[in-house]
Design an enzyme around this catalytic site. Structure first.
Site, short mmCIF file in Angstrom:
data_model
loop_
_atom_site.label_atom_id
_atom_site.label_comp_id
_atom_site.label_asym_id
_atom_site.label_seq_id
_atom_site.Cartn_x
_atom_site.Cartn_y
_atom_site.Cartn_z
N HIS A 78 -19.67 21.97 8.82
CA HIS A 78 -20.49 20.82 9.22
C HIS A 78 -20.83 20.98 10.69
O HIS A 78 -19.99 21.40 11.50
CB HIS A 78 -19.74 19.50 9.03
CG HIS A 78 -19.26 19.28 7.63
ND1 HIS A 78 -20.08 19.44 6.53
CD2 HIS A 78 -18.04 18.92 7.14
CE1 HIS A 78 -19.38 19.18 5.43
NE2 HIS A 78 -18.15 18.86 5.78
N ARG A 128 -10.74 16.32 0.01
CA ARG A 128 -11.80 16.37 -1.01
C ARG A 128 -11.56 17.58 -1.90
O ARG A 128 -10.71 18.43 -1.62
CB ARG A 128 -13.18 16.50 -0.34
CG ARG A 128 -13.33 17.74 0.52
CD ARG A 128 -14.76 18.11 0.81
NE ARG A 128 -14.84 19.19 1.79
CZ ARG A 128 -14.63 20.47 1.51
NH1 ARG A 128 -14.32 20.85 0.29
NH2 ARG A 128 -14.71 21.40 2.45
N THR A 177 -16.21 24.68 3.88
CA THR A 177 -17.62 24.60 4.25
C THR A 177 -17.72 24.29 5.73
O THR A 177 -16.70 24.08 6.41
CB THR A 177 -18.39 23.55 3.42
OG1 THR A 177 -19.80 23.73 3.62
CG2 THR A 177 -18.00 22.13 3.80
N LEU A 228 -21.95 14.20 0.45
CA LEU A 228 -22.78 15.41 0.48
C LEU A 228 -23.13 15.78 1.91
O LEU A 228 -23.07 14.96 2.83
CB LEU A 228 -24.06 15.22 -0.35
CG LEU A 228 -25.11 14.19 0.05
CD1 LEU A 228 -26.00 14.69 1.19
CD2 LEU A 228 -25.99 13.82 -1.14
N ALA A 229 -23.49 17.07 2.07
CA ALA A 229 -23.90 17.62 3.36
C ALA A 229 -25.20 18.39 3.14
O ALA A 229 -25.20 19.45 2.51
CB ALA A 229 -22.82 18.54 3.92
N SER A 282 -24.13 20.87 0.06
CA SER A 282 -22.79 20.90 -0.54
C SER A 282 -22.39 19.49 -0.95
O SER A 282 -22.77 18.52 -0.31
CB SER A 282 -21.77 21.46 0.46
OG SER A 282 -22.12 22.77 0.85
N VAL A 283 -21.61 19.41 -2.02
CA VAL A 283 -21.14 18.12 -2.54
C VAL A 283 -19.63 18.20 -2.75
O VAL A 283 -19.13 19.17 -3.34
CB VAL A 283 -21.83 17.76 -3.87
CG1 VAL A 283 -21.22 16.50 -4.47
CG2 VAL A 283 -23.32 17.57 -3.66
N GLY A 284 -18.91 17.21 -2.26
CA GLY A 284 -17.46 17.14 -2.48
C GLY A 284 -17.00 15.69 -2.43
O GLY A 284 -17.40 14.94 -1.52
N CYS A 290 -18.02 27.56 0.42
CA CYS A 290 -17.59 26.97 -0.87
C CYS A 290 -16.85 27.99 -1.73
O CYS A 290 -16.76 27.84 -2.95
CB CYS A 290 -18.79 26.40 -1.62
SG CYS A 290 -19.76 25.25 -0.62
#
Length: 217
Positions: free
Chosen positions: A79, A72, A77, A153-154, A139-141, A170
């Site tokens: 998770h 990505r 980041t 997204l997360a 977060s978005v990737g 990030c």
């Protein structure tokens, strides 16, 4: 109703990161024009994921949490349990959706969910994701391949945020993270996940949804 118009929502529960990532790649690489779009709602075991442009300097002290190099965009980041992952496997060409439109929709669906709880959240033009009082909550990737998207997204829902201290989240030194529970937002992944799906589909104009538990046999 044709299969291509259907959006399948898969509720996958808690899973290790690698098998889900490989499954996203496989679905994207082998899907046909008639295959339905899918959203996967997942909770992961603890893992750091490093984006394609990721720099080693942003991994401060990962310790016993594994680091996975992924395909990505973006930097590193975290998770882990209590975080709602929403992976969107969308045929963007068929839906006539551009990359910027999809990123905006992902960010906006989070903003709209949090608004239901009187939480004022916002995206940033120069730093993808969603923020509350300058703290990052989502977060978005994405990765686009063969005209189709994967990753997503997360959203930090109700989690131990301390692993974020082991990285520059990030790629931003000193960036503080926050979760929904701290802000009196949704506290369960099921509640947050369903609301994210509903708001995202509204933004993208998708009306035909089908919910499934796990993967098909």
């Amino acid at each position: 109703m044709t299969t291509s118009n259907t959006l399948i929502i898969r509720q996958l529960g808690r899973q290790s990161y690698m098998p889900i990532w490989k499954a996203m790649q496989a679905y994207t690489d082998t899907r046909q024009a008639s295959n339905p779009d899918e959203i996967w709602l997942v909770e992961h075991d603890p893992v750091f994921t490093q984006g394609q442009a990721g720099k080693e300097e942003h991994l401060l002290m990962p310790g016993d949490i594994p680091v996975v190099q992924v395909d990505r965009g973006g930097q590193v980041t975290y998770h882990g349990p209590g975080q709602q992952m929403l992976y969107i496997l969308l045929n963007m060409k068929r839906r006539k959706i551009g990359v910027r439109q999809l990123v905006t929709a992902l960010e906006s669906c989070v903003v709209n969910v949090l608004k239901e709880y009187d939480i004022e959240a916002y995206p940033k033009a120069d730093a993808p994701g969603v923020y509350v009082d300058e703290k990052k909550i989502c977060s978005v990737g994405l990765r686009i391949r063969r005209g189709c998207s994967f990753h997503g997204l997360a959203l930090n829902v109700n989690m131990d945020l301390s692993p974020f201290l082991r990285i520059n989240p990030c790629g931003y030194q000193g960036l503080e993270m926050v979760d929904c529970a701290t802000l009196s937002g949704p506290t369960s992944l099921n509640e947050a996940g369903i609301k994210l799906v509903d708001h995202l589909c509204l933004l993208l104009g998708i009306t035909v949804k089908e919910f499934r538990e796990g993967f098909d046999d």
